[in-house]
Design a protein around this motif. Structure first.
Motif, PDB file in Angstrom:
ATOM      1  N   GLY A   1      41.190  43.508  56.065  1.00 27.33           N
ATOM      2  CA  GLY A   1      41.391  42.701  57.262  1.00 27.33           C
ATOM      3  C   GLY A   1      42.428  43.244  58.219  1.00 27.33           C
ATOM      4  N   ASP A   2      43.226  44.233  57.768  1.00 26.66           N
ATOM      5  CA  ASP A   2      44.212  44.839  58.675  1.00 26.66           C
ATOM      6  C   ASP A   2      43.617  46.019  59.449  1.00 26.66           C
TER       7      ASP A   2
ATOM      8  N   GLN B   1      40.467  37.343  48.966  1.00 26.05           N
ATOM      9  CA  GLN B   1      40.769  36.918  50.332  1.00 26.05           C
ATOM     10  C   GLN B   1      42.220  37.185  50.712  1.00 26.05           C
ATOM     11  N   LYS B   2      43.137  37.012  49.743  1.00 30.74           N
ATOM     12  CA  LYS B   2      44.544  37.225  50.064  1.00 30.74           C
ATOM     13  C   LYS B   2      44.969  38.682  49.905  1.00 30.74           C
TER      14      LYS B   2
ATOM     15  N   ASN C   1      44.253  31.574  42.062  1.00 25.43           N
ATOM     16  CA  ASN C   1      44.280  30.719  43.251  1.00 25.43           C
ATOM     17  C   ASN C   1      44.010  31.517  44.534  1.00 25.43           C
TER      18      ASN C   1
ATOM     19  N   LEU D   1      33.514  45.189  59.103  1.00 27.90           N
ATOM     20  CA  LEU D   1      32.718  44.001  58.799  1.00 27.90           C
ATOM     21  C   LEU D   1      31.684  44.226  57.703  1.00 27.90           C
TER      22      LEU D   1
ATOM     23  N   ARG E   1      27.119  32.320  48.617  1.00 27.76           N
ATOM     24  CA  ARG E   1      27.710  33.415  49.388  1.00 27.76           C
ATOM     25  C   ARG E   1      27.219  34.778  48.939  1.00 27.76           C
TER      26      ARG E   1
ATOM     27  N   LEU F   1      38.231  45.405  62.886  1.00 29.15           N
ATOM     28  CA  LEU F   1      37.970  44.781  61.591  1.00 29.15           C
ATOM     29  C   LEU F   1      36.697  45.370  60.992  1.00 29.15           C
TER      30      LEU F   1
ATOM     31  N   ARG G   1      47.473  42.944  50.500  1.00 26.45           N
ATOM     32  CA  ARG G   1      47.896  41.928  51.486  1.00 26.45           C
ATOM     33  C   ARG G   1      47.029  41.843  52.736  1.00 26.45           C
ATOM     34  N   ALA G   2      45.764  42.127  52.603  1.00 22.21           N
ATOM     35  CA  ALA G   2      44.828  41.926  53.715  1.00 22.21           C
ATOM     36  C   ALA G   2      43.475  41.596  53.097  1.00 22.21           C
ATOM     37  N   TYR G   3      42.763  40.686  53.733  1.00 21.98           N
ATOM     38  CA  TYR G   3      41.453  40.219  53.269  1.00 21.98           C
ATOM     39  C   TYR G   3      40.551  41.415  52.938  1.00 21.98           C
TER      40      TYR G   3
ATOM     41  N   ASN H   1      35.973  31.340  43.291  1.00 19.74           N
ATOM     42  CA  ASN H   1      36.888  31.008  44.389  1.00 19.74           C
ATOM     43  C   ASN H   1      38.318  30.785  43.903  1.00 19.74           C
ATOM     44  N   ASN H   2      38.519  30.768  42.570  1.00 24.10           N
ATOM     45  CA  ASN H   2      39.894  30.677  42.059  1.00 24.10           C
ATOM     46  C   ASN H   2      40.387  32.017  41.542  1.00 24.10           C
TER      47      ASN H   2
END
Lengths: 321, 375
Positions: free
Chosen positions: B46-47, B361-362, B341, B98, B257, B96, B28-30, B319-320
């Protein structure tokens, strides 16, 4: 993807117009929202916010040969990084320096995939000093462009001018940009809802709220170098004709066209076709269905040396005969 | 679990054996990066945390994410056992995370954060290796000899251990990439308008490779001959150092990317299209030759590519959320993860090529284990 895009507000305006004060007023209002603020330099006045990112303006030229196609590399980097944080944001606010050209900032939102996918430009807000507006406009090219680019104009320090001076400022702004919403204020005091998440960049949304925005006044003057032109027709447009015309026009005149916006009634289409452009960079998509509304195409250009009569003729030549 | 393998796209027959075992965890973080050393995978989130996973199912890694038998070191705490898929250890990065790299000599993870510091996993914690007054540490690189380099804004710093060897300021905008040469002598620094190659020992600029515009995702070919970057014009720019020429690889519909060199160093894989493109650098540069392609019917755009450490296999994330492993020379691929998704934001192979880690990402983390290395 399916996630709602985060709104981004760009605040421009000349040095001393009250950008930072406006920013602090917005941030300290009791709205319970969380914004990330991106500024170009730490000024004398501090920013009252937890999340402030300082950036150096980095203009990236694209190599495709178009001199006006530039983006802000620093913003791409910062926005993509902020989006990785787990912290939930309600929006981002970008404060530009007084001398910044707004075009690369706005074009960033059309060009970069990472930015485009996750955030949307909500409004370009230009803060104008009512007292010094006239001289700023006389002395500086950037001041003119900042007004031309605006979706919302905050005319600040109205306590320092009388009614007729304020009327003169409004008139001067109107000559450069007839379509921006003007808010006269004192000491940068404004209701947050008039500037944040107001959708002013989105022509369709703003016309739904203020249908009279693009109505013409028939007293055009052509002595100013930057003018705005609004075109409309109820006749359906032929997609091939329109797309060829707009492409050629933007290719040839892109340097002069600061902003273009349109909602188009394409022949045999249920939905509106919506586009936005800055110089030669354009972004278009299908909008809401027309439904019961009058199927009127509207097109706005803000730029230099626009020949309104010729533009109108060319535009109408794209309609079904 | 995505153990079920779907038939391949029509470009290649499904001839690869379904020898994958996939486990998935919601963090649950990027996922900002994934890096593997010999014993563990490090996942930046991301957390503000960095998670460590032992690579072996019943593997024992110490608190630094290193198998104790591999590096002898005084430890503050006892070793811990990793129960897959539960995480072995969570570090707080204090900001964060990086960018990251694993030092080949010490096997330690180095990472840069948005709190102006370079951190190192050491003594069972994340310790400051360098602290700047301001700015984000957005790039870090390590050399085979154990040097490290990191960059913030327009300045690059080179370290030997904790001793600073040199500080290299750049005039033309922020640094967008760092990589040491295979012989550890030179450091390539990418930025606006091209790449500078720096001779570290002499603290001197050796070459300036110029081409207008921004240069992202720089990758040096393992033989040292080619340097490639992705440009905002959706092109790959390539400099041939031996011929002192440069050329472009074009036709990408989306932002490139990710770029990576294959295990043999003769093929360059790229994201940025609806298929994985792999350019051949066999018998000279790929001018006039089409790239190898696989995986074009997954209704997404490739966001990440990662080369298998020894086989001619490229892993690609979309990206999906789709992840493929493809033998590019044959145009064949198998599906390692189904669409979700949610864009793939990080991909990394373990050093032995037996495991692939996927981050999104999610905030999904997925481990794909190859039961049969010869799939």
């Amino acid at each position: 993807m399916s996630t709602e895009k985060l709104p981004v507000t760009v605040i421009t305006g000349f040095l001393g117009a009250g950008k930072t004060t406006l920013l602090n007023r917005i941030l300290t209002q009791d709205h319970g929202k969380k914004y990330a603020v991106i500024i170009n330099e730490f000024g004398e006045e501090g920013i009252d916010n937890d999340l402030v990112v300082d950036s150096d303006e980095e203009i990236f030229e694209m190599n495709n040969g178009c001199i006006c196609c530039t983006v802000r590399g620093d913003l791409i980097r910062i926005i993509s990084t902020l989006l990785k944080r787990s912290e939930q944001l309600d929006g981002m606010i970008i404060e530009t320096t007084g001398l910044a050209d707004p075009a690369p900032v706005v074009q960033t939102f059309f060009v970069d995939d990472d930015v485009k996918e996750r955030v949307k430009l909500d409004a370009v807000i230009t803060v104008v000093d009512a007292k010094h507006c006239h001289e700023h406009l006389q002395d500086s090219h950037e001041a003119e462009e900042q007004i031309a680019f605006a979706d919302v104009i905050v005319v600040n320090k109205t306590d320092l001018v009388n009614d007729s001076e304020l009327a003169a400022v409004r008139e001067q702004i109107g000559k450069l940009n007839r379509y921006a919403k003007i808010h006269p204020v004192m000491q940068s005091n404004i209701d947050i809802n008039k500037v944040l998440d107001c959708g002013a960049f989105d022509l369709q949304r703003i016309l739904d709220i203020e249908p009279q925005l693009l109505e013409d006044e028939d007293d055009h003057e052509h002595d100013e170098s930057i003018t705005s032109v609004s075109l409309k027709t109820l006749k359906p447009l032929v997609p091939e004709k329109f797309s060829q015309w707009i492409r050629e026009f933007i290719m040839q005149r892109g340097v002069d066209i600061l902003r273009s916006k349109g909602i188009l009634n394409l022949a045999d289409q249920e939905n509106r076709y919506v586009f936005q452009g800055v110089h030669m960079v354009m972004d278009s998509s299908w909008g809401e269905p027309w439904g019961e509304k009058a199927r009127q195409s509207r097109l706005v250009f803000i730029g230099r040396n626009l020949d309104e009569k010729a533009l109108r003729e060319d535009f109408l030549a794209c309609t079904q005969s | 679990m995505y153990s079920e393998l779907k038939p391949l796209d029509d470009h290649g027959a499904n001839t690869l054996s379904p020898q994958l075992e996939t486990t998935e965890q919601a963090l649950r973080a990027y996922v900002t990066f994934i890096q593997c050393n010999a014993d563990a995978a490090f996942v930046g989130l991301g957390d503000g945390s960095v998670r460590v996973y032992a690579l072996s199912d019943n593997g024992v890694v110490n608190e630094n994410g290193v198998n104790e038998s591999a590096v002898s070191e005084e430890l503050n705490g006892g070793p811990w056992q990793n129960l897959d898929p539960s995480c072995a250890k969570v570090f707080s990065a204090g900001g964060l995370p990086l960018c990251a790299a694993v030092c080949p000599v010490t096997q330690r993870l180095l990472l840069g954060t948005d709190q102006s510091c370079l951190l190192e996993v050491s003594g069972g914690e994340l310790r400051n290796k360098a602290q700047l007054a301001k700015g984000w540490v957005e790039h870090v690189a390590v050399s085979a000899s154990g040097l490290s380099a990191y960059a913030s804004n327009k300045t690059c710093y080179v370290l030997d251990g904790t001793r600073q060897l040199c500080q290299i300021p750049q005039s033309a905008g922020s640094i967008s990439g760092l990589q040491f040469s295979a012989d550890s002598k030179d450091l390539a620094i990418a930025g606006y308008g091209g790449i500078g190659i720096w001779r570290v020992a002499e603290n001197k600029l050796l070459h300036e490779l110029q081409y207008p515009g921004a240069h992202l995702n720089m990758r040096w070919s393992p033989d040292g001959r080619y340097l490639v970057t992705a440009t905002p014009d959706k092109e790959i720019h390539c400099w041939d150092l031996s011929k002192k020429t440069s050329f472009r690889m074009r036709g990408y519909p989306a932002k490139i990317r990710s770029l990576c060199w294959s295990a043999d160093g003769k093929h360059l894989a790229a994201a940025g299209a609806d298929s994985v493109t792999v350019w051949p650098f066999v018998n000279g540069n790929p001018s006039g030759k089409p790239p190898y392609e696989f995986g074009y019917s997954f209704e997404g755009i490739v966001t990440e590519v990662a080369a298998h450490p020894s086989e001619p296999i490229i892993a690609a994330g979309y990206n999906n959320g789709t992840v493929l492993m493809g033998r590019y020379l044959k145009g064949e691929a198998i599906i390692a993860r189904a669409a979700s998704n949610d864009a793939v934001s990080a991909l990394a192979w373990s050093g032995d090529g037996r495991q692939l880690f996927v981050g999104t990402q999610k905030g999904q983390l997925c481990r794909v284990a190859l039961k049969n290395p010869n799939f």
